[in-house]
Design an enzyme around this catalytic site. Structure first.
Site, PDB file in Angstrom:
ATOM      1  N   ASN A  11       0.883  -1.167   0.000  1.00 44.88           N
ATOM      2  CA  ASN A  11       0.000   0.000   0.000  1.00 44.88           C
ATOM      3  C   ASN A  11       0.920   1.216   0.000  1.00 44.88           C
ATOM      4  OD1 ASN A  11      -1.708   2.118   0.622  1.00 44.88           O
ATOM      5  ND2 ASN A  11      -2.762   1.045   2.289  1.00 44.88           N
ATOM      6  N   ARG A  93      -2.369  -1.824  -3.613  1.00 44.88           N
ATOM      7  CA  ARG A  93      -3.517  -0.927  -3.498  1.00 44.88           C
ATOM      8  C   ARG A  93      -3.378   0.121  -4.601  1.00 44.88           C
ATOM      9  NH1 ARG A  93      -4.724   3.904   0.804  1.00 44.88           N
ATOM     10  NH2 ARG A  93      -6.847   4.337   0.122  1.00 44.88           N
ATOM     11  N   HIS A 182     -11.751   4.121  -0.669  1.00 46.89           N
ATOM     12  CA  HIS A 182     -11.711   3.210   0.483  1.00 46.89           C
ATOM     13  C   HIS A 182     -12.608   1.993   0.244  1.00 46.89           C
ATOM     14  CE1 HIS A 182     -10.908   7.023   3.076  1.00 46.89           C
ATOM     15  NE2 HIS A 182      -9.749   6.401   2.891  1.00 46.89           N
ATOM     16  N   HIS A 210     -15.803   4.783   7.609  1.00 42.38           N
ATOM     17  CA  HIS A 210     -14.345   4.568   7.580  1.00 42.38           C
ATOM     18  C   HIS A 210     -13.693   5.891   7.962  1.00 42.38           C
ATOM     19  CE1 HIS A 210     -10.458   2.981   5.801  1.00 42.38           C
ATOM     20  NE2 HIS A 210     -10.231   4.283   5.845  1.00 42.38           N
ATOM     21  N   GLY A 212     -10.389   7.387   9.040  1.00 46.70           N
ATOM     22  CA  GLY A 212      -8.941   7.350   9.239  1.00 46.70           C
ATOM     23  C   GLY A 212      -8.406   8.737   9.011  1.00 46.70           C
ATOM     24  N   GLY A 214      -7.856   9.889   5.828  1.00 52.56           N
ATOM     25  CA  GLY A 214      -8.955  10.128   4.905  1.00 52.56           C
ATOM     26  C   GLY A 214     -10.178   9.487   5.536  1.00 52.56           C
ATOM     27  N   ARG A 243      -8.243  17.321   4.956  1.00 51.01           N
ATOM     28  CA  ARG A 243      -9.111  17.656   3.807  1.00 51.01           C
ATOM     29  C   ARG A 243     -10.449  18.202   4.294  1.00 51.01           C
ATOM     30  NH1 ARG A 243      -8.490  11.816   1.096  1.00 51.01           N
ATOM     31  NH2 ARG A 243      -6.593  11.485   2.300  1.00 51.01           N
ATOM     32  N   GLY A 332      -8.583   4.142  11.832  1.00 50.36           N
ATOM     33  CA  GLY A 332      -7.913   4.666  13.034  1.00 50.36           C
ATOM     34  C   GLY A 332      -8.824   5.356  14.038  1.00 50.36           C
ATOM     35  N   VAL A 333      -9.622   6.323  13.586  1.00 50.12           N
ATOM     36  CA  VAL A 333     -10.517   7.048  14.494  1.00 50.12           C
ATOM     37  C   VAL A 333     -11.716   6.170  14.863  1.00 50.12           C
ATOM     38  CG1 VAL A 333     -11.990   9.083  14.756  1.00 50.12           C
ATOM     39  CG2 VAL A 333      -9.812   9.278  13.517  1.00 50.12           C
ATOM     40  N   GLY A 334     -12.320   5.543  13.871  1.00 51.69           N
ATOM     41  CA  GLY A 334     -13.523   4.744  14.113  1.00 51.69           C
ATOM     42  C   GLY A 334     -13.274   3.577  15.055  1.00 51.69           C
ATOM     43  N   ASN A 336     -10.811   3.442  17.340  1.00 51.02           N
ATOM     44  CA  ASN A 336     -10.195   3.800  18.619  1.00 51.02           C
ATOM     45  C   ASN A 336     -10.877   4.892  19.423  1.00 51.02           C
ATOM     46  OD1 ASN A 336      -7.738   2.080  18.574  1.00 51.02           O
ATOM     47  ND2 ASN A 336      -7.385   3.190  16.669  1.00 51.02           N
ATOM     48  N   GLU A 386      -7.583  -3.789   4.990  1.00 51.58           N
ATOM     49  CA  GLU A 386      -7.501  -3.601   3.542  1.00 51.58           C
ATOM     50  C   GLU A 386      -6.470  -4.552   2.939  1.00 51.58           C
ATOM     51  OE1 GLU A 386      -7.160   0.550   4.742  1.00 51.58           O
ATOM     52  OE2 GLU A 386      -8.028   1.105   2.818  1.00 51.58           O
TER      53      GLU A 386
HETATM   54  N1  LIG Z   1      -6.506   5.944  20.157  1.00 53.51           N
HETATM   55  C1  LIG Z   1      -6.937   6.787  19.216  1.00 53.51           C
HETATM   56  N2  LIG Z   1      -7.904   7.691  19.493  1.00 53.51           N
HETATM   57  C2  LIG Z   1      -8.345   8.552  18.557  1.00 53.51           C
HETATM   58  N3  LIG Z   1      -7.886   8.588  17.296  1.00 53.51           N
HETATM   59  C3  LIG Z   1      -6.926   7.711  16.954  1.00 53.51           C
HETATM   60  C4  LIG Z   1      -6.403   6.769  17.884  1.00 53.51           C
HETATM   61  N4  LIG Z   1      -5.456   6.031  17.247  1.00 53.51           N
HETATM   62  C5  LIG Z   1      -5.404   6.505  15.975  1.00 53.51           C
HETATM   63  N5  LIG Z   1      -6.275   7.513  15.800  1.00 53.51           N
HETATM   64  C6  LIG Z   1      -6.522   8.312  14.601  1.00 53.51           C
HETATM   65  O1  LIG Z   1      -6.415   7.503  13.446  1.00 53.51           O
HETATM   66  C7  LIG Z   1      -5.806   8.262  12.404  1.00 53.51           C
HETATM   67  C8  LIG Z   1      -5.129   7.340  11.406  1.00 53.51           C
HETATM   68  O2  LIG Z   1      -6.042   6.393  10.932  1.00 53.51           O
HETATM   69  P1  LIG Z   1      -5.629   5.299   9.858  1.00 53.51           P
HETATM   70  O3  LIG Z   1      -6.844   4.519   9.541  1.00 53.51           O
HETATM   71  O4  LIG Z   1      -4.427   4.575  10.308  1.00 53.51           O
HETATM   72  O5  LIG Z   1      -5.287   6.278   8.663  1.00 53.51           O
HETATM   73  P2  LIG Z   1      -4.648   6.076   7.232  1.00 53.51           P
HETATM   74  O6  LIG Z   1      -4.715   4.609   6.896  1.00 53.51           O
HETATM   75  O7  LIG Z   1      -5.528   6.928   6.376  1.00 53.51           O
HETATM   76  O8  LIG Z   1      -3.252   6.607   7.344  1.00 53.51           O
HETATM   77  C9  LIG Z   1      -4.838   9.192  13.123  1.00 53.51           C
HETATM   78  O9  LIG Z   1      -4.646  10.380  12.409  1.00 53.51           O
HETATM   79  C10 LIG Z   1      -5.529   9.426  14.445  1.00 53.51           C
HETATM   80  O10 LIG Z   1      -6.260  10.635  14.352  1.00 53.51           O
HETATM   81  C1  LIG Z   2      -8.548   7.475  -0.753  1.00 54.60           C
HETATM   82  C2  LIG Z   2      -8.041   7.957   0.549  1.00 54.60           C
HETATM   83  O1  LIG Z   2      -8.486   8.956   1.054  1.00 54.60           O
HETATM   84  O2  LIG Z   2      -7.107   7.198   1.127  1.00 54.60           O
HETATM   85  P1  LIG Z   2      -6.323   7.517   2.500  1.00 54.60           P
HETATM   86  O3  LIG Z   2      -7.334   7.529   3.580  1.00 54.60           O
HETATM   87  O4  LIG Z   2      -5.349   6.376   2.592  1.00 54.60           O
HETATM   88  O5  LIG Z   2      -5.667   8.858   2.300  1.00 54.60           O
HETATM   89 MG   LIG Z   3      -6.201   3.989   5.578  1.00 52.77          MG
END
Ligand SMILES: Nc1ncnc2c1ncn2[C@@H]1O[C@H](COP(=O)(O)OP(=O)(O)O)[C@@H](O)[C@H]1O
Ligand SMILES: CC(=O)OP(=O)(O)O
Ligand SMILES: [Mg+2]
Length: 403
Positions: A11, A93, A182, A210, A212, A214, A243, A332-334, A336, A386
């Site tokens: 990825n 990806r 996503h 989703h 994260g 993004g 964004r 990540g956010v969803g 945690n 993913e």
């Molecule tokens: N314990 C937590 N509590 C709140 N937010 C969290 C926690 N752990 C991670 N995150 C959030 O998750 C985000 C990253 O999510 P992730 O799905 O890994 O993103 P991506 O794959 O898009 O890089 C971080 O920017 C952070 O804001």
């Molecule tokens: C498409 C997209 O937003 O991907 P990411 O969350 O990895 O930035």
């Molecule tokens: Mg991601």
């Protein structure tokens, strides 16, 4: 059956590469890792084999070639290098597939060219995906490589959800429509949610959130996507880390005409300096939570704007689906943030949605229900994977091709 059953998933992001090596014979994750800060003075590789502890190394990775050869070295140190006869394929990806790629696709020169033509529609993502593919093909030219597209799962959206209300000829001339992103995550998570409910995917309607870096929401009816919040590019929809998500499109015109900003400046503003970061100076929800705890009003407002947008999409997709069996949080956010989950569903009892605050507060890494027993709509946390989904789709293509 050949004994080559392993798939390496890459990825590739603009400054990082996440990877996993998975054995499809039993689904075992043999190794996973992350190379980050590619192209910066000091980079880092964190590699975790299933056989031992995580290894962390700091060194500069000037480009993606250096990053991929570093992860190949780490795998080789565990006896699982890229030259391994057990390796069946490499899965990538790929973010934007346009209207051309709606299925996992065996990579050829023409496919790479197709991805290149789509760069203007995913400027943050497609260039890195292409680099990852090119480097991997150089390292193992003999191995099948497969692109799995973020947009693919959303290709089933009905025309009335995919079209923007603009002049048809202009839209057609420039491929302007909603593609959604996503998709691999929305697909995986909606299917796992059906499993969690003990039902077939065809039998359930799910809203997937989703969240994260993004972030996107989708409405999935009987296993098929019927609407999603990202559009032509991954900028539309929810408030994200950097964004803006939805805006009055006239804001762009105003910034250009009255604010004197160039198109590139507006692009950078909306993609890189907006969202939570633009609102309060932080894009990490953990930091925002900490600041709210100290009574910081800017962090509070950023959180409230994030939540308000999310609630609007939940309501919209409730109406789109008519009957909702589950609302599910991921990424990540969803996965945690109990605070985000609670705030985004608060006061929706009349819609049949009620969280159990104790279940919501429990941390975990497996799919779980967090709704109250009285809740008509199930609410769940389902960690996304993913990479596993990409590995499965990659392996299926390789199997089909070998037949
Ligand atoms: N314990 C937590 N509590 C709140 N937010 C969290 C926690 N752990 C991670 N995150 C959030 O998750 C985000 C990253 O999510 P992730 O799905 O890994 O993103 P991506 O794959 O898009 O890089 C971080 O920017 C952070 O804001
Ligand atoms: C498409 C997209 O937003 O991907 P990411 O969350 O990895 O930035
Ligand atoms: Mg991601």
């Amino acid at each position: 059956m050949s004994d080559a059953t392993r798939v390496l998933v890459l990825n590739s992001g603009s400054s990082s590469v996440k990877y996993q090596l998975i054995d499809m014979a039993d689904g075992a994750r043999l190794a996973s890792g992350l190379v980050e800060r590619i192209g910066e003075g000091q980079g880092r590789i964190a590699h975790e084999p299933s056989t031992g502890p995580e290894r962390d190394r700091y060194e500069p990775f000037p480009d993606h070639t250096a990053a991929l050869s570093a992860l190949a070295d780490e795998l080789a140190a565990d006896g699982m290098g890229l030259d391994s006869p057990h390796l069946a394929a490499i899965g990538h990806r790929a973010v934007h597939g346009g209207t051309r790629f709606t299925e996992p696709t065996l990579i050829t020169d023409q496919v790479v060219e197709g991805l290149r033509e789509l760069v203007p529609l995913a400027p943050l993502h497609n260039p890195a995906n292409i680099t990852g593919i090119e480097v991997a093909r150089k390292l193992r030219p003999d191995l099948p490589q497969v692109a799995v597209f973020d947009t693919a799962f959303h290709a089933t959206m009905p025309e009335y959800a995919a079209r923007y209300a603009i002049d048809k000829a202009t839209a057609d001339a420039h491929q302007i429509r909603r593609y959604g992103f996503h998709g691999t995550s929305h697909q995986y998570v909606s299917r796992r949610t059906a499993e969690l409910l003990g039902k077939a995917p065809e039998a359930v309607n799910v809203i997937v959130l989703h969240l994260g870096n993004g972030a996107s929401a989708s409405a999935v009816a009987g296993g098929r996507c019927v609407d999603t919040s990202m559009g032509l590019t991954p900028l539309e929809g929810l408030v994200m880390g950097t964004r803006s998500g939805d805006l009055d499109p006239a804001i762009l015109l105003h910034l250009h005409r009255v604010g004197g900003m160039s198109v590139d400046e507006i692009d950078a503003l909306l993609n890189r300096r907006s969202g939570l970061l633009g609102l309060c100076g932080d894009n990490d929800m953990r930091e925002i939570g900490r600041r709210m705890g100290e009574g910081d009003p800017e962090a509070r407002l950023a959180f409230d704007i994030y939540i308000h947008r999310l609630r609007k999409y939940i309501g919209a997709y409730y109406a789109v689906l008519g009957r909702v069996d589950a609302i599910v949080f991921t990424a990540g956010v969803g996965e945690n943030s109990a605070a985000v989950r609670e705030a985004s569903l608060a006061g929706m009892d009349a819609m049949g949605i009620a969280l159990d605050s104790v279940r919501n507060a429990v941390r975990g890494s497996t799919p779980r229900l967090i709704s109250a027993d009285s809740s008509r709509v199930a609410v769940a946390v389902v960690p996304t994977d993913e990479e596993l989904e990409i590995a499965q789709q990659t392996f299926a293509v390789v199997r089909r091709t070998a037949e």
